[in-house]
Scaffold this active site. Structure first.
Site, PDB file in Angstrom:
ATOM      1  N   SER A   7       0.836  -1.203   0.000  1.00 23.02           N
ATOM      2  CA  SER A   7       0.000   0.000   0.000  1.00 23.02           C
ATOM      3  C   SER A   7       0.869   1.249   0.000  1.00 23.02           C
ATOM      4  O   SER A   7       1.637   1.476   0.936  1.00 23.02           O
ATOM      5  CB  SER A   7      -0.898   0.015   1.235  1.00 23.02           C
ATOM      6  OG  SER A   7      -1.452   1.311   1.379  1.00 23.02           O
ATOM      7  N   HIS A  32      -0.994  -1.234  -4.246  1.00 26.97           N
ATOM      8  CA  HIS A  32      -2.306  -0.953  -3.644  1.00 26.97           C
ATOM      9  C   HIS A  32      -2.432   0.555  -3.478  1.00 26.97           C
ATOM     10  O   HIS A  32      -1.595   1.197  -2.846  1.00 26.97           O
ATOM     11  CB  HIS A  32      -2.393  -1.681  -2.300  1.00 26.97           C
ATOM     12  CG  HIS A  32      -3.724  -1.615  -1.640  1.00 26.97           C
ATOM     13  ND1 HIS A  32      -4.776  -2.441  -1.981  1.00 26.97           N
ATOM     14  CD2 HIS A  32      -4.190  -0.836  -0.636  1.00 26.97           C
ATOM     15  CE1 HIS A  32      -5.826  -2.175  -1.221  1.00 26.97           C
ATOM     16  NE2 HIS A  32      -5.497  -1.194  -0.384  1.00 26.97           N
ATOM     17  N   ASP A  34      -4.699   3.471  -2.116  1.00 32.68           N
ATOM     18  CA  ASP A  34      -5.772   3.763  -1.164  1.00 32.68           C
ATOM     19  C   ASP A  34      -6.340   5.163  -1.350  1.00 32.68           C
ATOM     20  O   ASP A  34      -5.681   6.153  -1.007  1.00 32.68           O
ATOM     21  CB  ASP A  34      -5.230   3.666   0.265  1.00 32.68           C
ATOM     22  CG  ASP A  34      -5.075   2.238   0.743  1.00 32.68           C
ATOM     23  OD1 ASP A  34      -6.040   1.464   0.606  1.00 32.68           O
ATOM     24  OD2 ASP A  34      -3.990   1.902   1.256  1.00 32.68           O
ATOM     25  N   MET A  36      -9.061   7.964  -0.284  1.00 32.68           N
ATOM     26  CA  MET A  36      -9.952   8.346   0.826  1.00 32.68           C
ATOM     27  C   MET A  36     -10.494   9.741   0.582  1.00 32.68           C
ATOM     28  O   MET A  36      -9.735  10.639   0.201  1.00 32.68           O
ATOM     29  CB  MET A  36      -9.165   8.343   2.138  1.00 32.68           C
ATOM     30  CG  MET A  36      -8.494   7.024   2.436  1.00 32.68           C
ATOM     31  SD  MET A  36      -7.586   7.129   3.964  1.00 32.68           S
ATOM     32  CE  MET A  36      -6.792   5.527   3.994  1.00 32.68           C
ATOM     33  N   HIS A  66      -8.154   0.863  -4.233  1.00 36.27           N
ATOM     34  CA  HIS A  66      -9.095   0.639  -3.125  1.00 36.27           C
ATOM     35  C   HIS A  66      -9.797   1.966  -2.839  1.00 36.27           C
ATOM     36  O   HIS A  66      -9.214   2.869  -2.245  1.00 36.27           O
ATOM     37  CB  HIS A  66      -8.298   0.134  -1.904  1.00 36.27           C
ATOM     38  CG  HIS A  66      -9.121  -0.091  -0.682  1.00 36.27           C
ATOM     39  ND1 HIS A  66      -8.549  -0.293   0.560  1.00 36.27           N
ATOM     40  CD2 HIS A  66     -10.462  -0.163  -0.492  1.00 36.27           C
ATOM     41  CE1 HIS A  66      -9.509  -0.472   1.455  1.00 36.27           C
ATOM     42  NE2 HIS A  66     -10.674  -0.386   0.848  1.00 36.27           N
ATOM     43  N   MET A  68     -12.051   4.121  -0.846  1.00 34.71           N
ATOM     44  CA  MET A  68     -12.759   4.321   0.422  1.00 34.71           C
ATOM     45  C   MET A  68     -13.472   5.653   0.304  1.00 34.71           C
ATOM     46  O   MET A  68     -13.113   6.642   0.959  1.00 34.71           O
ATOM     47  CB  MET A  68     -11.742   4.308   1.581  1.00 34.71           C
ATOM     48  CG  MET A  68     -11.222   2.904   1.877  1.00 34.71           C
ATOM     49  SD  MET A  68      -9.724   2.909   2.865  1.00 34.71           S
ATOM     50  CE  MET A  68      -8.509   3.125   1.570  1.00 34.71           C
ATOM     51  N   MET A 137     -11.425  -6.135   5.155  1.00 40.31           N
ATOM     52  CA  MET A 137     -10.659  -5.177   5.957  1.00 40.31           C
ATOM     53  C   MET A 137     -10.373  -5.784   7.338  1.00 40.31           C
ATOM     54  O   MET A 137     -11.282  -6.254   8.018  1.00 40.31           O
ATOM     55  CB  MET A 137     -11.453  -3.875   6.162  1.00 40.31           C
ATOM     56  CG  MET A 137     -11.628  -3.016   4.932  1.00 40.31           C
ATOM     57  SD  MET A 137     -10.105  -2.519   4.104  1.00 40.31           S
ATOM     58  CE  MET A 137      -9.231  -1.654   5.407  1.00 40.31           C
ATOM     59  N   ASP A 175      -6.521  -6.558   4.206  1.00 43.16           N
ATOM     60  CA  ASP A 175      -5.919  -5.220   4.249  1.00 43.16           C
ATOM     61  C   ASP A 175      -6.015  -4.634   5.649  1.00 43.16           C
ATOM     62  O   ASP A 175      -7.116  -4.435   6.172  1.00 43.16           O
ATOM     63  CB  ASP A 175      -6.679  -4.342   3.234  1.00 43.16           C
ATOM     64  CG  ASP A 175      -6.119  -2.941   3.108  1.00 43.16           C
ATOM     65  OD1 ASP A 175      -5.079  -2.638   3.721  1.00 43.16           O
ATOM     66  OD2 ASP A 175      -6.732  -2.138   2.375  1.00 43.16           O
ATOM     67  N   GLY A 177      -2.893  -3.937   8.978  1.00 42.51           N
ATOM     68  CA  GLY A 177      -2.110  -4.599  10.018  1.00 42.51           C
ATOM     69  C   GLY A 177      -1.459  -5.892   9.573  1.00 42.51           C
ATOM     70  O   GLY A 177      -1.109  -6.741  10.402  1.00 42.51           O
TER      71      GLY A 177
HETATM   72  C1  DX5 Z   1      -6.440   1.442   5.484  1.00 43.68           C
HETATM   73  C2  DX5 Z   1      -5.956   1.148   4.100  1.00 43.68           C
HETATM   74  C3  DX5 Z   1      -4.815   0.212   4.076  1.00 43.68           C
HETATM   75  C4  DX5 Z   1      -3.576   0.726   4.746  1.00 43.68           C
HETATM   76  C5  DX5 Z   1      -2.883  -0.457   5.341  1.00 43.68           C
HETATM   77  O1  DX5 Z   1      -7.618   2.142   5.429  1.00 43.68           O
HETATM   78  O2  DX5 Z   1      -6.985   0.562   3.304  1.00 43.68           O
HETATM   79  O3  DX5 Z   1      -4.502  -0.230   2.751  1.00 43.68           O
HETATM   80  O4  DX5 Z   1      -2.703   1.394   3.894  1.00 43.68           O
HETATM   81  O5  DX5 Z   1      -1.827  -0.011   6.092  1.00 43.68           O
HETATM   82  P1  DX5 Z   1      -1.051  -0.961   7.105  1.00 43.68           P
HETATM   83  O6  DX5 Z   1      -0.517  -2.105   6.290  1.00 43.68           O
HETATM   84  O7  DX5 Z   1      -0.024  -0.071   7.660  1.00 43.68           O
HETATM   85  O8  DX5 Z   1      -2.065  -1.431   8.113  1.00 43.68           O
HETATM   86 ZN    ZN Z   2      -6.430  -0.411   1.319  1.00 40.42          ZN
END
Ligand code: DX5
Ligand code: ZN
Length: 216
Positions: A7, A32, A34, A36, A66, A68, A137, A175, A177
Site C-alpha cells: 500500500s 495498492h 488507497d 480516501m 481501493h 474508500m 478489511m 488489508d 495490520g
Molecule cells: C487502510 C488502508 C490500508 C492501509 C494499510 O484504510 O486501506 O490499505 O494502507 O496499512 P497498514 O498495512 O499499515 O495497516
Molecule cells: Zn487499502
C-alpha cells in the site's frame, strides 16, 4: 501462491515513483492505491491525478485501487482512465452496488468489493460470482499502521469455503495490520493477496521487507 500488494499510503510521497519501483523490483505483484475522500472515512489521501502520474512513470505495474469513498460510481471512470487495473469499492458506500460493478467492468477494469470489520461476510455473497476480488478489511478503513483484527480470519475462511463450493477463484485480499507476524494466519485462512503498507514502505529496507513477506 500468495501475492503481495504494497500500500503506497505508507510510502514517502516525495519519492513515490522510486519507492514503488523498489517494491516491484523486489517482487511485489502489484501496487495498492488507497483513495480516501474524508467522507466515507475520516481521512483524505490522494486521487486520480496521482495514479495518472504513477502509472505513467511505472506503466508495467498493475494498480489495485481501493476506493474508500462514498460515491465510487461517479469516480470509477477517473481511476480507470488514470490506469487502474482493478477497482475495489466498499459494499457500505452510497452508490448502487450492482451499477458500480457493471460500470467498473464496462470501463475494462477488474471489479472488487470490500467489507469493513462490522459487515458480515454474507453481505457480499450475492455478488460473489461477478467479482474478481473480495477485500476483507482487518482494520477500520481510513488509516495505515493499525493493529490487525483477527475477526478477519473467520471471514476469509468463510469466503474461501464459499468460493471453493462455487468453483470460483477470485482474489481474496486482506488489508490492515498485515506484517510478518499476521500474514501467515491470513494465508492459512485462505487469503491469496496481502496488502501491506507499514510493513513494506514503513521499513528502511523496502526490498528486504517485500522479500520477507513474499517468502512466507
Ligand atoms: C487502510 C488502508 C490500508 C492501509 C494499510 O484504510 O486501506 O490499505 O494502507 O496499512 P497498514 O498495512 O499499515 O495497516
Ligand atoms: Zn487499502
Amino acid at each position: 501462491m500468495i501475492q503481495l500488494s504494497p500500500s503506497i499510503l505508507a510510502a514517502d510521497f516525495a519519492r513515490l515513483g522510486e519507492h514503488c519501483a523498489q517494491a516491484l523490483a523486489a517482487g511485489a505483484d502489484m501496487l495498492h492505491f488507497d483513495v480516501m475522500d474524508g467522507h466515507f472515512v475520516p481521512n483524505i489521501s490522494f486521487g486520480a491525478p496521482v495514479l495518472k502520474s504513477l502509472s505513467k512513470a511505472l506503466p508495467d505495474a498493475f494498480y489495485d485501487v481501493h476506493l474508500m469513498i462514498s460515491d465510487p460510481l461517479t469516480y470509477a471512470k477517473d481511476f480507470a482512465n488514470a490506469g487502474a487495473g482493478c477497482i475495489t469499492f466498499h459494499l457500505e458506500c452510497d452508490s448502487d452496488v450492482q451499477e458500480t460493478i457493471d460500470a467498473i467492468k464496462a470501463l475494462g477494469c477488474k471489479a472488487g468489493i470490500s467489507i469493513k470489520p462490522a459487515t458480515p461476510v454474507e453481505a457480499v455473497l450475492p455478488y460473489l460470482d461477478q467479482l474478481d476480488l473480495v477485500l476483507v478489511m482487518s482494520v477500520e478503513p481510513g488509516f495505515g499502521g493499525q493493529k490487525f483484527m483477527p475477526s478477519a480470519l473467520d471471514k476469509l475462511r468463510a469466503l474461501s469455503a464459499e468460493c471453493r463450493s462455487r468453483g470460483l477463484s477470485p482474489w481474496l485480499e486482506v488489508d490492515g495490520g498485515v506484517d510478518d507476524t499476521t500474514a501467515p494466519a491470513c494465508a492459512q485462512a485462505g487469503a491469496n493477496l496481502l496488502v501491506a503498507g507499514s510493513a513494506v514502505f514503513g521499513k528502511t529496507d523496502v526490498a528486504g521487507a517485500v522479500a520477507r513477506l513474499k517468502a512466507l
